[in-house]
Design an enzyme around this catalytic site. Structure first.
Site, PDB file in Angstrom:
ATOM      1  N   CYS A  71      41.081  48.645  34.185  1.00 27.21           N
ATOM      2  CA  CYS A  71      42.000  47.507  34.202  1.00 27.21           C
ATOM      3  C   CYS A  71      42.883  47.574  32.967  1.00 27.21           C
ATOM      4  O   CYS A  71      42.414  47.922  31.882  1.00 27.21           O
ATOM      5  CB  CYS A  71      41.179  46.213  34.204  1.00 27.21           C
ATOM      6  SG  CYS A  71      42.163  44.706  34.259  1.00 27.21           S
ATOM      7  N   HIS A  85      40.563  43.639  43.498  1.00 28.27           N
ATOM      8  CA  HIS A  85      40.607  43.662  42.036  1.00 28.27           C
ATOM      9  C   HIS A  85      41.715  42.737  41.525  1.00 28.27           C
ATOM     10  O   HIS A  85      41.489  41.907  40.643  1.00 28.27           O
ATOM     11  CB  HIS A  85      40.838  45.103  41.559  1.00 28.27           C
ATOM     12  CG  HIS A  85      40.998  45.244  40.074  1.00 28.27           C
ATOM     13  ND1 HIS A  85      40.066  45.884  39.294  1.00 28.27           N
ATOM     14  CD2 HIS A  85      41.975  44.833  39.222  1.00 28.27           C
ATOM     15  CE1 HIS A  85      40.474  45.849  38.023  1.00 28.27           C
ATOM     16  NE2 HIS A  85      41.634  45.229  37.959  1.00 28.27           N
ATOM     17  N   GLU A  86      42.913  42.886  42.099  1.00 27.43           N
ATOM     18  CA  GLU A  86      44.047  42.073  41.630  1.00 27.43           C
ATOM     19  C   GLU A  86      43.864  40.594  41.965  1.00 27.43           C
ATOM     20  O   GLU A  86      44.160  39.733  41.145  1.00 27.43           O
ATOM     21  CB  GLU A  86      45.370  42.607  42.197  1.00 27.43           C
ATOM     22  CG  GLU A  86      45.741  43.993  41.705  1.00 27.43           C
ATOM     23  CD  GLU A  86      45.778  44.143  40.188  1.00 27.43           C
ATOM     24  OE1 GLU A  86      46.111  43.166  39.477  1.00 27.43           O
ATOM     25  OE2 GLU A  86      45.453  45.242  39.698  1.00 27.43           O
ATOM     26  N   HIS A 145      41.780  38.510  39.619  1.00 29.81           N
ATOM     27  CA  HIS A 145      42.449  38.009  38.411  1.00 29.81           C
ATOM     28  C   HIS A 145      42.872  36.547  38.586  1.00 29.81           C
ATOM     29  O   HIS A 145      42.882  35.790  37.610  1.00 29.81           O
ATOM     30  CB  HIS A 145      43.675  38.858  38.069  1.00 29.81           C
ATOM     31  CG  HIS A 145      43.351  40.114  37.332  1.00 29.81           C
ATOM     32  ND1 HIS A 145      42.727  40.136  36.091  1.00 29.81           N
ATOM     33  CD2 HIS A 145      43.564  41.419  37.649  1.00 29.81           C
ATOM     34  CE1 HIS A 145      42.590  41.373  35.682  1.00 29.81           C
ATOM     35  NE2 HIS A 145      43.081  42.180  36.609  1.00 29.81           N
TER      36      HIS A 145
END
Length: 188
Positions: free
Chosen positions: A115, A159-160, A163
């Site tokens: 990341c 993953h994004e 956030h």
């Protein structure tokens, strides 16, 4: 907005754990400009010459919170291959993306995840859904879209979107046994 390795918020900054807000559509000029700058970062980050010149770390995605803006926007550029082995590039500038369904079967990257906001090593498997369906407004096509993703693209999307909830990839790693086998999971 200038986005480079110096301006990206790291995991030592508590803001990275902030929950992101929905974005009002149509996009304001400021939000559109930020999303386009994020997209350009991802594109340029894989060009060795530009990455060195502008202090960019290689990336396949970046979310707005990583530049200090707690809004549900992410830019993703993934080079992959289709089921016949042909190269394919996925390019998205997503606004308010939401996972509407996901597989029970899991997948993980054999090399682990990384990341832009995480400088130190966090080794281990990050279990994710092997397949996801995401709905969002996409600035690349300037319309609402539905993405059916599997494998690497599915992992990048998850993953994004993590956030937006203040979750980092290493939060998913088994602390006691980082390389514990994940029954039935697809290794990518």
């Amino acid at each position: 907005m200038l986005i480079n390795n110096d301006t990206i918020i790291k995991d030592t900054d508590e803001r990275i754990r902030q929950v992101s807000e929905d974005v009002e559509l149509p996009l304001s000029a400021e939000d559109e400009s930020l999303l386009r700058d994020m997209f350009q970062y991802v594109v340029d980050s894989t060009d060795e010459e530009k990455a060195e010149k502008f202090n960019l770390r290689p990336a396949v995605g970046i979310s707005a919170i990583q530049v200090g803006v707690p809004k549900k926007m992410t830019a993703i550029v993934v080079d992959d291959t289709d089921k016949n082995g042909n190269p394919i590039r996925y390019e998205f500038m997503l606004v308010n993306p939401k996972i509407v369904s996901s597989s029970i079967q899991q997948a993980y990257l054999s090399a682990g995840e990384g990341c832009l906001s995480v400088v130190s090593e966090h080794e281990g498997y990050v279990p994710r859904s092997a397949r996801v369906k995401v709905r969002a407004f996409d600035l690349v096509t300037n319309q609402y879209i539905e993405i059916r993703a599997a494998g690497y693209l599915a992992i990048v999307l998850q993953h994004e979107l993590d956030h937006f909830k203040g979750i980092l990839f290493y939060d998913h790693i088994n602390a006691k046994d980082p390389y514990r086998q994940i029954p039935g999971a697809i290794e990518i």
